[in-house]
Design a protein around this motif. Structure first.
Motif, PDB file in Angstrom:
ATOM      1  N   PHE A 105       0.823  -1.208   0.000  1.00 51.47           N
ATOM      2  CA  PHE A 105       0.000   0.000   0.000  1.00 51.47           C
ATOM      3  C   PHE A 105       0.857   1.258   0.000  1.00 51.47           C
ATOM      4  CE2 PHE A 105      -3.533  -2.508   2.393  1.00 51.47           C
ATOM      5  CZ  PHE A 105      -3.879  -3.132   1.207  1.00 51.47           C
ATOM      6  N   ALA A 106       1.957   1.249   0.760  1.00 50.56           N
ATOM      7  CA  ALA A 106       2.837   2.409   0.789  1.00 50.56           C
ATOM      8  C   ALA A 106       3.439   2.653  -0.587  1.00 50.56           C
ATOM      9  CB  ALA A 106       3.940   2.217   1.827  1.00 50.56           C
ATOM     10  N   THR A 107       3.834   1.592  -1.269  1.00 47.12           N
ATOM     11  CA  THR A 107       4.412   1.726  -2.609  1.00 47.12           C
ATOM     12  C   THR A 107       3.418   2.345  -3.575  1.00 47.12           C
ATOM     13  OG1 THR A 107       5.997  -0.053  -2.298  1.00 47.12           O
ATOM     14  CG2 THR A 107       5.317   0.400  -4.565  1.00 47.12           C
ATOM     15  N   ARG A 108       2.192   1.876  -3.546  1.00 53.64           N
ATOM     16  CA  ARG A 108       1.173   2.439  -4.442  1.00 53.64           C
ATOM     17  C   ARG A 108       0.923   3.920  -4.139  1.00 53.64           C
ATOM     18  NH1 ARG A 108      -3.236  -2.511  -4.301  1.00 53.64           N
ATOM     19  NH2 ARG A 108      -2.162  -3.877  -5.779  1.00 53.64           N
ATOM     20  N   GLU A 109       0.946   4.277  -2.871  1.00 51.97           N
ATOM     21  CA  GLU A 109       0.693   5.662  -2.511  1.00 51.97           C
ATOM     22  C   GLU A 109       1.882   6.555  -2.860  1.00 51.97           C
ATOM     23  OE1 GLU A 109      -1.284   8.185   1.155  1.00 51.97           O
ATOM     24  OE2 GLU A 109      -0.596   6.134   1.535  1.00 51.97           O
ATOM     25  N   ILE A 110       3.090   6.079  -2.585  1.00 54.80           N
ATOM     26  CA  ILE A 110       4.291   6.881  -2.849  1.00 54.80           C
ATOM     27  C   ILE A 110       4.509   7.086  -4.340  1.00 54.80           C
ATOM     28  CG2 ILE A 110       6.818   6.855  -2.684  1.00 54.80           C
ATOM     29  CD1 ILE A 110       6.410   5.411   0.062  1.00 54.80           C
ATOM     30  N   LEU A 111       4.327   6.038  -5.115  1.00 57.51           N
ATOM     31  CA  LEU A 111       4.623   6.124  -6.546  1.00 57.51           C
ATOM     32  C   LEU A 111       3.438   6.577  -7.391  1.00 57.51           C
ATOM     33  CD1 LEU A 111       6.843   2.961  -7.125  1.00 57.51           C
ATOM     34  CD2 LEU A 111       7.536   5.289  -6.520  1.00 57.51           C
ATOM     35  N   GLY A 112       2.238   6.284  -6.940  1.00 61.02           N
ATOM     36  CA  GLY A 112       1.083   6.591  -7.786  1.00 61.02           C
ATOM     37  C   GLY A 112       0.019   7.456  -7.150  1.00 61.02           C
ATOM     38  N   GLY A 113       0.209   7.834  -5.879  1.00 60.18           N
ATOM     39  CA  GLY A 113      -0.779   8.672  -5.211  1.00 60.18           C
ATOM     40  C   GLY A 113      -2.063   7.958  -4.846  1.00 60.18           C
ATOM     41  N   GLU A 114      -2.038   6.623  -4.891  1.00 62.19           N
ATOM     42  CA  GLU A 114      -3.242   5.824  -4.630  1.00 62.19           C
ATOM     43  C   GLU A 114      -3.223   5.328  -3.189  1.00 62.19           C
ATOM     44  OE1 GLU A 114      -4.948   1.387  -5.827  1.00 62.19           O
ATOM     45  OE2 GLU A 114      -3.432   2.339  -7.098  1.00 62.19           O
ATOM     46  N   ARG A 115      -4.146   5.820  -2.366  1.00 61.27           N
ATOM     47  CA  ARG A 115      -4.226   5.383  -0.972  1.00 61.27           C
ATOM     48  C   ARG A 115      -5.329   4.342  -0.834  1.00 61.27           C
ATOM     49  NH1 ARG A 115      -2.088   6.523   3.890  1.00 61.27           N
ATOM     50  NH2 ARG A 115      -3.370   6.382   5.764  1.00 61.27           N
ATOM     51  N   ASP A 116      -4.965   3.169  -0.374  1.00 61.96           N
ATOM     52  CA  ASP A 116      -5.945   2.098  -0.240  1.00 61.96           C
ATOM     53  C   ASP A 116      -6.969   2.458   0.832  1.00 61.96           C
ATOM     54  OD1 ASP A 116      -6.971  -0.650   0.885  1.00 61.96           O
ATOM     55  OD2 ASP A 116      -6.063  -1.094  -1.056  1.00 61.96           O
ATOM     56  N   PRO A 117      -8.256   2.182   0.604  1.00 62.00           N
ATOM     57  CA  PRO A 117      -9.283   2.495   1.603  1.00 62.00           C
ATOM     58  C   PRO A 117      -9.034   1.857   2.969  1.00 62.00           C
ATOM     59  CG  PRO A 117     -10.301   1.966  -0.504  1.00 62.00           C
ATOM     60  CD  PRO A 117      -8.838   1.680  -0.658  1.00 62.00           C
ATOM     61  N   LEU A 118      -8.367   0.694   2.996  1.00 60.14           N
ATOM     62  CA  LEU A 118      -8.075   0.057   4.281  1.00 60.14           C
ATOM     63  C   LEU A 118      -7.139   0.895   5.143  1.00 60.14           C
ATOM     64  CD1 LEU A 118      -7.596  -3.657   3.167  1.00 60.14           C
ATOM     65  CD2 LEU A 118      -9.450  -2.759   4.593  1.00 60.14           C
ATOM     66  N   MET A 119      -6.411   1.829   4.520  1.00 62.17           N
ATOM     67  CA  MET A 119      -5.456   2.672   5.241  1.00 62.17           C
ATOM     68  C   MET A 119      -6.093   3.945   5.767  1.00 62.17           C
ATOM     69  SD  MET A 119      -2.120   1.485   4.653  1.00 62.17           S
ATOM     70  CE  MET A 119      -0.985   2.597   3.829  1.00 62.17           C
ATOM     71  N   ALA A 120      -7.338   4.195   5.410  1.00 65.51           N
ATOM     72  CA  ALA A 120      -7.980   5.475   5.719  1.00 65.51           C
ATOM     73  C   ALA A 120      -7.893   5.889   7.190  1.00 65.51           C
ATOM     74  CB  ALA A 120      -9.434   5.451   5.252  1.00 65.51           C
ATOM     75  N   PRO A 121      -8.070   4.968   8.148  1.00 67.17           N
ATOM     76  CA  PRO A 121      -8.054   5.415   9.548  1.00 67.17           C
ATOM     77  C   PRO A 121      -6.673   5.686  10.122  1.00 67.17           C
ATOM     78  CG  PRO A 121      -9.304   3.354   9.255  1.00 67.17           C
ATOM     79  CD  PRO A 121      -8.472   3.563   8.032  1.00 67.17           C
ATOM     80  N   TYR A 122      -5.586   5.446   9.381  1.00 60.25           N
ATOM     81  CA  TYR A 122      -4.275   5.336  10.013  1.00 60.25           C
ATOM     82  C   TYR A 122      -3.279   6.420   9.624  1.00 60.25           C
ATOM     83  CZ  TYR A 122      -6.639   1.012  10.886  1.00 60.25           C
ATOM     84  OH  TYR A 122      -7.594   0.108  11.252  1.00 60.25           O
ATOM     85  N   GLY A 123      -3.788   7.546   9.126  1.00 61.99           N
ATOM     86  CA  GLY A 123      -2.917   8.669   8.832  1.00 61.99           C
ATOM     87  C   GLY A 123      -2.492   9.403  10.097  1.00 61.99           C
ATOM     88  N   LEU A 124      -1.425  10.158   9.988  1.00 63.37           N
ATOM     89  CA  LEU A 124      -0.921  10.932  11.127  1.00 63.37           C
ATOM     90  C   LEU A 124      -1.855  12.060  11.509  1.00 63.37           C
ATOM     91  CD1 LEU A 124       1.410  11.434  13.115  1.00 63.37           C
ATOM     92  CD2 LEU A 124       2.581  12.725  11.305  1.00 63.37           C
ATOM     93  N   SER A 125      -2.682  12.508  10.570  1.00 63.66           N
ATOM     94  CA  SER A 125      -3.569  13.662  10.819  1.00 63.66           C
ATOM     95  C   SER A 125      -4.576  13.390  11.931  1.00 63.66           C
ATOM     96  CB  SER A 125      -4.304  14.051   9.542  1.00 63.66           C
ATOM     97  OG  SER A 125      -5.111  12.978   9.079  1.00 63.66           O
ATOM     98  N   ARG A 126      -4.822  12.139  12.260  1.00 70.87           N
ATOM     99  CA  ARG A 126      -5.799  11.852  13.320  1.00 70.87           C
ATOM    100  C   ARG A 126      -5.363  12.363  14.680  1.00 70.87           C
ATOM    101  NH1 ARG A 126      -3.151   6.758  12.728  1.00 70.87           N
ATOM    102  NH2 ARG A 126      -2.732   5.626  14.681  1.00 70.87           N
ATOM    103  N   PHE A 127      -4.072  12.644  14.844  1.00 69.14           N
ATOM    104  CA  PHE A 127      -3.581  13.140  16.121  1.00 69.14           C
ATOM    105  C   PHE A 127      -3.555  14.668  16.186  1.00 69.14           C
ATOM    106  CE2 PHE A 127      -1.464   8.982  15.533  1.00 69.14           C
ATOM    107  CZ  PHE A 127      -1.984   8.328  16.646  1.00 69.14           C
ATOM    108  N   ALA A 128      -3.943  15.330  15.087  1.00 64.24           N
ATOM    109  CA  ALA A 128      -3.907  16.804  15.071  1.00 64.24           C
ATOM    110  C   ALA A 128      -4.924  17.351  16.067  1.00 64.24           C
ATOM    111  CB  ALA A 128      -4.219  17.305  13.674  1.00 64.24           C
ATOM    112  N   GLN A 129      -4.512  18.416  16.746  1.00 62.28           N
ATOM    113  CA  GLN A 129      -5.390  19.052  17.739  1.00 62.28           C
ATOM    114  C   GLN A 129      -6.414  19.959  17.067  1.00 62.28           C
ATOM    115  OE1 GLN A 129      -5.314  18.309  21.026  1.00 62.28           O
ATOM    116  NE2 GLN A 129      -3.764  16.778  20.510  1.00 62.28           N
TER     117      GLN A 129
END
Length: 365
Positions: A341-365
């Motif tokens: 999934f990381a490879t697809r996102e880094i090289l093609g900008g494609e973020r798998d839906p299974l990864m949706a909950p796990y971005g760093l932005s969830r910790f933003a205040q």
């Protein structure tokens, strides 16, 4: 599912992967196979810090919400795909026998995960004895999941990195001192051996990740709880698969070592790790028939890179889109899916839906 390769050498992306544990190795392998030019940088050498101290259980087991279960289940399937591409991987679908829960919790776990499609079988004492005939203390009721497995962590990491190197990856031992910036964009890393330039940097350095990220003002909210695991000397086969008993989790490695912790994350080392190890090994030996000749060889204390909410951090840093973060506990289970999934996102900008909950932005205040 295949990784799309880049069609032109001129499009080749230069990527640095910081960390040579199982997560860094998987990302580096997938990126290299997809056509990126990868440099892996590790201060601690191949295997990293947490990976060699892992129980190495591949599972989608209890205690997690359904979205995380789905990610872990997908990761189990990706292990099968990875093993087809790299047949030398030391992967075994040996099954797990569990009774480390109350009767009510076991029933909830079995009902919930069965409804989600996890292959759980309820077994009685006789059934447990058929699965693990060398257990000295058998439960009245247990749960067995035949599809769970193990990947010997260091050997798997070495195999991934060796194959990545054969396909053009560069692997170097160095200390990353900072993420290098030009006009507000990360352009590489400063190391103890000088500057290394790149189009993108992947931080997969486990417990070392927060300090590296902080050099670019990125906050990674991670805890690093310790876990002690005892390792026997190689011995004749006593266990067929994973055993998750009350206050004792154990398995036998490919080279014949019995490894055990008070749970799969390891025991609390306490004030005297040597004493804790001796007591834990005595309990392990008492749990096994025909173990008179079993001897303690050594113990390890691993520090697990665990985001504060317990779930992985996977994705680009919001403030630095040329930085990709992959830090998590359960690295052994998740490694092949995260690499893909990381490879697809880094090289093609494609973020798998299974990864949706796990971005760093969830910790933003």
């Amino acid at each position: 599912m295949p990784i799309r390769r880049r069609s032109s050498v001129s499009e080749t992306k230069q990527i640095i992967v910081i960390g040579a544990g199982i997560i860094g190795a998987s990302i580096a392998w997938h990126l290299t196979r997809a056509g990126a030019q990868v440099t892996v940088i590790s201060e601690s050498g191949i295997g990293g810090v947490a990976t060699p101290n892992s129980f190495a259980w591949i599972n989608a087991s209890w205690g997690n919400p359904e979205p995380y279960f789905r990610l872990r289940s997908r990761a189990m399937a990706e292990w099968t795909r990875l093993a087809r591409d790299l047949p030398s991987l030391p992967l075994a679908w040996c099954g797990g026998l569990c009774w480390d829960l109350s009767a009510a919790d076991m029933e909830t776990y079995a009902a919930e995960h069965s409804a989600w499609g996890y292959g759980i079988e309820r077994v009685d004492r006789a059934g447990a004895a058929r699965i693990e005939p060398n257990l000295a203390d058998l439960p009245d009721v247990a749960l067995h999941v035949a599809e769970e497995g193990v990947a010997e962590p260091v050997a798997t990491t070495k195999a991934l990195l060796a194959d990545a190197k054969r396909h053009g990856a560069r692997i170097t031992s160095s200390t990353v001192t900072a993420l290098a910036q030009t006009n507000g964009r990360i352009t590489g890393v400063d190391t103890s051996h000088g500057l290394i330039a790149a189009d993108e940097v992947v931080i997969a350095a486990g417990v070392g990740s927060p300090d590296i990220a902080a050099t670019a003002g990125i906050n990674l909210p991670i805890e690093t709880p310790p876990g002690l695991i005892v390792h026997s000397r190689p011995y004749k086969k006593l266990l067929n698969g994973l055993v998750l008993a009350e206050r004792l989790h154990m398995r036998q490695t490919a080279e014949g070592r019995i490894i055990a912790g008070s749970d799969f994350g390891g025991a609390d080392p306490g004030m005297d790790a040597e004493a804790t190890a001796r007591a834990l090994f005595a309990a392990t030996k008492a749990m096994l028939r025909d173990s008179d000749g079993l001897e303690l060889d050594f113990h390890t204390v691993g520090y697990r890179p665990t985001p504060i909410d317990g779930f992985p951090i996977i994705g680009r840093a919001e403030s630095m889109d040329s930085v990709y973060v992959a830090v998590m506990h359960s690295g052994i289970t998740l490694a092949p899916a995260v690499g893909l999934f990381a490879t697809r996102e880094i090289l093609g900008g494609e973020r798998d839906p299974l990864m949706a909950p796990y971005g760093l932005s969830r910790f933003a205040q």
